[in-house]
Design a protein around this motif. Sequence first.
Motif, mmCIF file in Angstrom:
data_model
loop_
_atom_site.group_PDB
_atom_site.id
_atom_site.type_symbol
_atom_site.label_atom_id
_atom_site.label_comp_id
_atom_site.label_asym_id
_atom_site.label_seq_id
_atom_site.Cartn_x
_atom_site.Cartn_y
_atom_site.Cartn_z
ATOM 1 N N ARG A 1 0.844 -1.200 0.000
ATOM 2 C CA ARG A 1 0.000 0.000 0.000
ATOM 3 C C ARG A 1 0.873 1.242 0.000
ATOM 4 O O ARG A 1 0.591 2.220 -0.676
ATOM 5 C CB ARG A 1 -0.922 0.011 1.226
ATOM 6 C CG ARG A 1 -2.042 -1.030 1.235
ATOM 7 C CD ARG A 1 -3.027 -0.870 0.087
ATOM 8 N NE ARG A 1 -2.569 -1.468 -1.162
ATOM 9 C CZ ARG A 1 -2.620 -2.764 -1.431
ATOM 10 N NH1 ARG A 1 -3.133 -3.606 -0.562
ATOM 11 N NH2 ARG A 1 -2.162 -3.224 -2.576
ATOM 12 N N VAL A 2 1.982 1.206 0.771
ATOM 13 C CA VAL A 2 2.912 2.337 0.776
ATOM 14 C C VAL A 2 3.464 2.546 -0.640
ATOM 15 O O VAL A 2 3.535 3.669 -1.148
ATOM 16 C CB VAL A 2 4.063 2.088 1.776
ATOM 17 C CG1 VAL A 2 5.140 3.151 1.612
ATOM 18 C CG2 VAL A 2 3.530 2.086 3.193
ATOM 19 N N THR A 3 3.826 1.430 -1.278
ATOM 20 C CA THR A 3 4.347 1.506 -2.648
ATOM 21 C C THR A 3 3.330 2.156 -3.573
ATOM 22 O O THR A 3 3.659 3.048 -4.359
ATOM 23 C CB THR A 3 4.680 0.084 -3.145
ATOM 24 O OG1 THR A 3 5.505 -0.546 -2.174
ATOM 25 C CG2 THR A 3 5.407 0.123 -4.462
ATOM 26 N N ASP A 4 2.078 1.707 -3.458
ATOM 27 C CA ASP A 4 1.021 2.312 -4.281
ATOM 28 C C ASP A 4 0.925 3.802 -4.014
ATOM 29 O O ASP A 4 0.773 4.602 -4.934
ATOM 30 C CB ASP A 4 -0.331 1.655 -3.965
ATOM 31 C CG ASP A 4 -0.397 0.238 -4.504
ATOM 32 O OD1 ASP A 4 0.445 -0.091 -5.362
ATOM 33 O OD2 ASP A 4 -1.270 -0.527 -4.061
ATOM 34 N N GLY A 5 0.988 4.148 -2.731
ATOM 35 C CA GLY A 5 0.855 5.547 -2.346
ATOM 36 C C GLY A 5 1.937 6.408 -2.972
ATOM 37 O O GLY A 5 1.661 7.447 -3.574
ATOM 38 N N VAL A 6 3.182 5.945 -2.870
ATOM 39 C CA VAL A 6 4.296 6.702 -3.442
ATOM 40 C C VAL A 6 4.137 6.799 -4.953
ATOM 41 O O VAL A 6 4.381 7.837 -5.564
ATOM 42 C CB VAL A 6 5.641 6.045 -3.071
ATOM 43 C CG1 VAL A 6 6.783 6.732 -3.803
ATOM 44 C CG2 VAL A 6 5.849 6.107 -1.578
ATOM 45 N N ASN A 7 3.689 5.703 -5.549
ATOM 46 C CA ASN A 7 3.499 5.668 -6.993
ATOM 47 C C ASN A 7 2.456 6.685 -7.430
ATOM 48 O O ASN A 7 2.518 7.230 -8.527
ATOM 49 C CB ASN A 7 3.054 4.263 -7.407
ATOM 50 C CG ASN A 7 3.807 3.794 -8.625
ATOM 51 O OD1 ASN A 7 4.609 4.539 -9.176
ATOM 52 N ND2 ASN A 7 3.549 2.587 -9.039
ATOM 53 N N ALA A 8 1.456 6.924 -6.553
ATOM 54 C CA ALA A 8 0.353 7.805 -6.919
ATOM 55 C C ALA A 8 0.741 9.273 -6.809
ATOM 56 O O ALA A 8 0.049 10.143 -7.330
ATOM 57 C CB ALA A 8 -0.861 7.514 -6.029
ATOM 58 N N LEU A 9 1.853 9.580 -6.106
ATOM 59 C CA LEU A 9 2.269 10.982 -5.966
ATOM 60 C C LEU A 9 2.758 11.501 -7.313
ATOM 61 O O LEU A 9 3.445 10.798 -8.034
ATOM 62 C CB LEU A 9 3.408 11.088 -4.952
ATOM 63 C CG LEU A 9 3.069 10.818 -3.497
ATOM 64 C CD1 LEU A 9 4.346 10.805 -2.681
ATOM 65 C CD2 LEU A 9 2.121 11.871 -2.975
ATOM 66 N N PRO A 10 2.414 12.739 -7.657
ATOM 67 C CA PRO A 10 2.991 13.322 -8.873
ATOM 68 C C PRO A 10 4.474 13.585 -8.645
ATOM 69 O O PRO A 10 4.838 14.411 -7.796
ATOM 70 C CB PRO A 10 2.210 14.625 -9.069
ATOM 71 C CG PRO A 10 1.335 14.788 -7.886
ATOM 72 C CD PRO A 10 1.490 13.643 -6.965
ATOM 73 N N HIS A 11 5.327 12.867 -9.371
ATOM 74 C CA HIS A 11 6.765 12.898 -9.109
ATOM 75 C C HIS A 11 7.348 14.306 -9.209
ATOM 76 O O HIS A 11 8.113 14.740 -8.371
ATOM 77 C CB HIS A 11 7.492 11.987 -10.100
ATOM 78 C CG HIS A 11 7.143 10.555 -9.928
ATOM 79 N ND1 HIS A 11 7.548 9.569 -10.785
ATOM 80 C CD2 HIS A 11 6.404 9.930 -8.987
ATOM 81 C CE1 HIS A 11 7.085 8.416 -10.389
ATOM 82 N NE2 HIS A 11 6.380 8.608 -9.306
#
Lengths: 237, 593
Positions: free
Chosen positions: B114-124
Amino acid sequence: MSLVAEGVTCRYGQQTVLDGVDLTVEPGRVLGLTGPSGSGKSSLARILTGLRSPDSGTVLADGRPVAARRGRMSGDLGLLHQSPRAATDPRMRLRGIIAQPLTARARGTGPGARGAGRKADEARRVAELARRVGLTGDLLDRRPDQVSAGQLQRACVARALAAAPRYLVCDEPTAMLDAASTATVAHLLTSLAEDGVGILAISHDHALLAAWAHDVVDLSRLGAPHTGHPAGRRASP
Amino acid sequence: MPEPATRPARIGRAVSGRVLPVAALAALVVYAVAVPWWAGPQTADFSQALRGPGPAHWFGTDHSGHDLFVRAAEGLRVSLAIALACAVTATVLGVAVGAAAASAGGRVDMLLMRVTDGVNALPHLLLGVVVVALYPGSPWAVIASISLTHWPQVARIVRAEMLSVRSAEYVEAAYLWGSTRRAVLLRHLLPAALPQAAVGLVMLLPHAVWHESTLSFLGLGLPPDEASLGTLLEVARGDVFTGAWWTLAAPAGVLVATTLATAGSSGVLGPGPRRARGPGVRRGTAAVPGTAAPGAIARDVPAAESPEPAVRVRGLTLRLPTDDGRLVHAATGVDLDLHAGRLTALVGESGCGKSTLASALCGLLPQGTRSAGSVRIAGREVPAADERAWRGLHGRVVGLAGQAGAATFTPVRRLGPQLAEVAASLGAPTPVPELLARVGLEGSAADKYPHELSGGMAARAVLAAALAGDPAVLVADEPTAGLDPDLAGQVLRLLRGAADRGTAVLVITHDLQALDTAGAADAVAVMYAGRIVEHGPAERVLTAPEHPYTGALLAALPGRGLRPLPGLPPELTDPPGEGSFAERWGGTDVAGR
């Protein structure tokens, strides 16, 4: 002293695959287990070795419950798989595959058994095991995809010998092999039984089991569903 | 026998495709490191400002009079260093998270993913802008902002790879002999995942170069005295409008070249195509003259060839080059006839060359195979190398039922449409239900996906596809492999049926038992080390074999003693001797008995 399953039941969801199976594998003997496809032979193999817990019933190896936690297994039980390709790490050479149990054991014995002496001892053991199963030195330097299924299954038998289990469950060990390799592997496993290991040979090949095993039991009469529980289900005399 | 002296031609295209990007990348790295060192510190010289590309300044100069050839090299050096730091940090983070998730499993796995998904969802980019704005001009902030947003892809790849290996049978076996979780992680799980992570690292590299350049271009990255390629692009923005296109072209060209070279190099690192045992790349063979060999064959098949056989093989010798320049002696002086309406069985141990012979009869020899001898099909000589001649024969004249079973079909589509496609491409009008009925499958099988077929059904489906074009010759390679005796018998009877309808059938099998039980074969040919050592009527060969090898093979059957053959199966790769069965008796005795 034997590997005893009592009242083992196995379910996948609503489907009951094994229903109250009793089975005894005795040291020094080859017990053949047969049954039609889907009768739960492979499930029983996994339960007997502790890779899967039965939904009810017990499995005792020499009177002690079989350890079922990965990373904490005793090494008393071995499993020889049907497909040698699936049962070997494609990245390792045959030499390394056979040595694996030796390496794992050596780590377990602590810091005293390290160093060059251990390596040399290990190499000697691997050469000895390879000779016993009939693998030549040049094959030991190959990877699994560079040898035939028959040669690779010999390596798996050598690896099983290196692990020195007290009971070896063989799940269709010859299904992928030609007739010549089948005869070779059967003889190797028989010689292992003569050394005192209890062998359970699972196969759908009745002719093979008739020629190879000391006793043969049919799983569909042992407690597969819908067959009732006939008296005298104990497998081995 | 005389060996062809020519070495197999290396496949040039594949090699250059791998070498070119690596060479380009190496050249760029040398450029980035050597040129600034050679040029020394640069000083502004406004008399030289904005000169176009020429002999004095290859890439021209910028508005401060800096030489852009040197300036771009300096920029590339900074960009590469930062990108490398980002890629390594992100990969290490990704491997750590992926490995932790896969080996812990359960709740830890769920939480980490879930953390991975969360980071992935952030606009880089947005996150990068925020981090860099807090620490303006700091390369560490740039590295942190990029690596902290780019590890999730690596984590996902590593976790997926490790999960698939975690349930592998060889990992189960390792647990059974008492391996600890740590040992399994180090010996099996990490080695499986690291090649993928390495590819991820290389793919991240150009991405990080672009990311850093974007930040610098926006004026948020590095200051002009530590110029990266992005900083140079930003500086060039003003000059381009005055017509100095080269100020933009120099850093942009270097940036694009670096990206392409790095992305291309990642292919070299990857696990690469799994090397197949035996026939891999199809098509294209080279003929080798002068290798006709006398075969010592005990044969009593009528030598008089009154009716032309459907397939006539004479003196066929096949040599397959391996990757390390050795030769597999797959067939040596093979003679074989297949007659319409007859079922011929080709038997022998695994690895004796049976399947390669089947490939030869179907025109599917691997690339680079050298062949000698003759193959006549339906009265016409078909050279092994003549791809066009074979193309007209595939499926229509010669059908092949391979040994892959359900894997013969595309796993994502149902069986029915796939069979219909086969029939349509062969111009055969037979509807799918009839194709299925021919092999004893019910119509409902058409709606199944290949993985839903049982072993017996898959074997039948493969036959249905092979028979779709009503071929005159059917080659079935190990049609009974992995089937229990009942199913094996049924499949052999189907093949017998095809022969009775007039097809010339060749069954390649190591399952002598099934062959014997079903009594389906008219003739049996026995192959040992690439040679046919015995060939005769099935009944005679199976009951009164003439060659000692046939006898030994039969004696290994469970019903006939289960006696192991002496020694080891012969080696076909650069065999040391003649490859005769007699040589084998001197081999190591099995099981030390």
